[in-house]
Design a protein around this motif. Structure first.
Motif, PDB file in Angstrom:
ATOM      1  N   SER A   1     -63.141  82.367  94.868  1.00 46.33           N
ATOM      2  CA  SER A   1     -63.803  81.082  94.678  1.00 46.33           C
ATOM      3  C   SER A   1     -64.506  80.672  95.965  1.00 46.33           C
ATOM      4  O   SER A   1     -64.277  81.242  97.036  1.00 46.33           O
ATOM      5  CB  SER A   1     -62.790  80.012  94.270  1.00 46.33           C
ATOM      6  N   LYS A   2     -65.334  79.644  95.855  1.00 47.32           N
ATOM      7  CA  LYS A   2     -66.078  79.182  97.016  1.00 47.32           C
ATOM      8  C   LYS A   2     -65.127  78.529  98.005  1.00 47.32           C
ATOM      9  O   LYS A   2     -64.277  77.738  97.652  1.00 47.32           O
ATOM     10  CB  LYS A   2     -67.148  78.182  96.591  1.00 47.32           C
TER      11      LYS A   2
ATOM     12  N   ASN B   1     -69.886  83.709  94.558  1.00 43.25           N
ATOM     13  CA  ASN B   1     -69.667  82.262  94.709  1.00 43.25           C
ATOM     14  C   ASN B   1     -69.918  81.759  96.136  1.00 43.25           C
ATOM     15  O   ASN B   1     -69.256  80.837  96.606  1.00 43.25           O
ATOM     16  CB  ASN B   1     -68.231  81.885  94.295  1.00 43.25           C
TER      17      ASN B   1
END
Length: 642
Positions: free
Chosen positions: A79-80, A127
């Motif tokens: 994820s970011k 991401n």
């Protein structure tokens, strides 16, 4: 966490936000030595770790290198993450301690990995986005903010105090280079170079002695010091006592110290701020870092939360806001002036249903104080040793407020003896009984009465015990400052000791003549999120000591068969009282007994004194022999003469 703590200083502030952090992890497969270096220092991970003896590196290691916020099993995309990263390198050998410290401290020549070289390696992007290339010089720039301009206008005193709250000091212009630097920075915040009203404090004042200019840290401006006064200045006499810089003229003037002017603080490091008092279920950060950033439409710095919050001056509402970055509709406003919202403030939260109501108001404290400091109500930091020491140290006197040393929760029952101390290694009780340790100082033998079979002793009885159910606050190295008042005695369990061989079975008394205190022995506990910041200590590690002087008549079975050549033994016997005897054991603490009274008495002289532990009591034994010469002179000689 412990892993990410500076191994030398113990500081947990080893990582900085809004700054490049340099991290190096090294593992020697053969020696099992693992090291983690951060920003030129080693963390607590620095030595042999036998838990890694069975580790095996996968053959496809290079296909399993992920950077970012990733699930532990790597089955889902990463994820970011918050922030940026650059310059990842991998070696097929352990780096030496010097290499780790040089690499993370930006010292020496730059070197790159022989397995993964950031300059040539290829990465799949998930991401996140490639922003720009950062040079080695950019990521290794100084971590010290240095001379920092505060465009907000304040009085000389308020400016000096705010610099102190920022863990810095008001910048003192003491040479031409500093003056030129501050003027350059000043005009970056003032595009309009209209000379009217443009000035900033130069750090000097003659408030204490007219014409003798002094800096806040006590330096005196000498006659040959750098002082570019404008012609005819200073000329304010007793009415203009603080120096300012006229940046458009590159010269100084004296102004009233109540004048509003911008100023500079010299920051040796970016301060870390704690927001104390936040509800546990709040989504807001409690820890914020210095950004060094001022929005284009503002003249006040932003404070960045460590995960998802910002503190900033809202120009539209003219208020300080605490805002959730991921959902700007969730925010809080401070009932603060336009100056920085440091110290105790009322914050009103909006659109935060997790707090139970909206709006919801809480008293919070924002300060840059570290764990060895107490934050005064106005945000000034003082040493924790100055908290509750009977001396006013905070400008607002808040360091001497709420100084209750003994903290008792609702479950405490004062009539129940303390539970035995838990052994931390075995997680079991060290004994089935709690221990009360005693020793005494014999001050004087007041009377010896063979006819009444008694002797009277004045002595100081010293008792010591641990009470794990108690928590102490603000303890000092000097135990005298940890005194237990009579009111405190009324709230806690106190050992009831019986003087066994007394006529009325006397017991210990804890009145205004008793002196009690807590001895600082154990480690402190510190909670940075609690509103009232202080050091607390566990009762299981820090003993209570109670002292009192008694004058007690003890019974003594005198043996006169061999008079006047006999040796007498008198005892002082002590035991725990009643129901406490099943749960409390009375023990001897060295030196047991000290004899500070004269050993030469009228009829006897003291030959020995000891303390001994019996099955159900402690016995003090005093051995005496009769003074034969005095007996002959006072008894036999007068009889013969008659």
């Amino acid at each position: 966490s412990w892993i990410l703590t500076d191994g030398e200083s113990g500081s947990s502030e080893i990582f900085k936000t809004h700054e490049w952090n340099h991290v190096c992890f090294s593992f020697d497969y053969h020696t099992k030595i693992v090291r983690l270096g951060v920003n030129g220092r080693f963390t607590n991970v620095n030595g042999v770790d036998h838990r890694l003896e069975k580790i095996k590196l996968p053959s496809d290691l290079l296909q399993k290198i992920y950077l970012g916020r990733c699930p532990w099993n790597f089955t889902d995309p990463c994820s970011k993450h918050n922030g940026m990263f650059t310059d990842f390198n991998l070696w097929d050998r352990p780096l030496s301690p010097k290499e780790i410290l040089d690499w993370t401290g930006c010292r020496g020549d730059k070197f790159y990995g022989n397995v993964v070289d950031w300059r040539t390696s290829k990465w799949k992007i998930w991401n996140m986005e490639v922003v720009e290339d950062y040079s080695y010089e950019q990521i290794c720039r100084s971590r010290v903010p240095g001379i920092t301009h505060f465009p907000t206008q304040m009085t000389f005193e308020d400016a000096s105090v705010l610099c102190s709250k920022m863990r810095s000091s008001l910048t003192v212009i003491s040479d031409e280079a500093t003056q030129n630097k501050t003027i350059d920075i000043f005009f970056k915040h003032h595009d309009d170079k209209d000379p009217l009203g443009l000035l900033f404090w130069n750090g000097w004042s003659d408030q204490h002695t007219d014409t003798v200019y002094q800096s806040p840290d006590g330096r005196i401006m000498g006659n040959d010091s750098f002082q570019p006064w404008y012609p005819g200045e200073p000329n304010g006499g007793k009415f203009e006592n603080c120096g300012v810089v006229w940046p458009h003229l590159n010269a100084w003037n004296d102004e009233a110290c109540s004048t509003l002017a911008s100023f500079f603080c010299t920051l040796q490091e970016g301060p870390i701020f704690w927001m104390r008092g936040l509800p546990k279920n709040s989504k807001m950060d409690s820890k914020f870092s210095w950004t060094g950033e001022i929005p284009s439409n503002s003249n006040r710095y932003i404070l960045q939360g460590y995960t998802d919050s910002l503190i900033f001056w809202d120009v539209q509402t003219q208020s300080w806001k605490l805002e959730l970055s991921s959902n700007k509709s969730i925010y809080a406003e401070a009932d603060a002036s336009e100056n920085y919202p440091l110290g105790l403030q009322n914050w009103t939260f909006h659109n935060a249903p997790e707090l139970g109501r909206s709006p919801a108001s809480f008293t919070l404290s924002l300060s840059a104080c570290n764990e060895e400091e107490f934050n005064c109500a106005n945000g000034v930091c003082i040493s924790m040793s100055e908290r509750c020491n009977n001396v006013i140290n905070c400008p607002d006197k808040s360091d001497e407020i709420d100084c209750k040393m003994i903290q008792i929760d609702d479950s405490y029952i004062k009539h129940v003896p303390p539970i035995p101390i838990l052994d931390q290694k075995t997680s079991s009780r060290q004994s089935s009984q709690s221990h009360v340790f005693m020793n005494m100082e014999i001050l004087e033998i007041l009377e010896i009465s063979e006819v009444d079979y008694k002797f009277t002793v004045q002595y100081q009885l010293n008792l010591k015990w641990f009470d794990p159910a108690l928590t102490f606050a603000n303890l000092k190295e000097n135990s005298i400052l940890n005194a237990i008042t009579v009111d405190m005695m009324d709230d806690i369990w106190l050992p009831q000791i019986t003087f066994e061989n007394t006529k009325q079975k006397d017991v210990t008394q804890f009145d205004k003549t008793a002196f009690g205190y807590v001895v600082l022995k154990g480690s402190k506990s510190y909670q940075p999120r609690v509103l009232s910041n202080t050091h607390t200590y566990q009762g299981s590690e820090n003993p209570i000591v109670m002292k009192r002087i008694y004058s007690t008549v003890f019974s003594c079975d005198y043996q006169l068969r061999y008079y006047p050549f006999e040796k007498q033994e008198c005892f002082m016997e002590f035991s725990t009282l009643g129901k406490d005897s099943s749960y409390v054991s009375l023990e001897i603490e060295e030196p047991g007994v000290q004899f500070k009274a004269p050993k030469e008495l009228t009829q006897y002289y003291i030959v020995n004194f000891t303390a001994e532990k019996l099955s159900d009591r402690v016995r003090i034994r005093i051995e005496m022999k009769r003074r034969i010469i005095e007996t002959i002179l006072t008894t036999y000689v007068p009889s013969l003469l008659i």
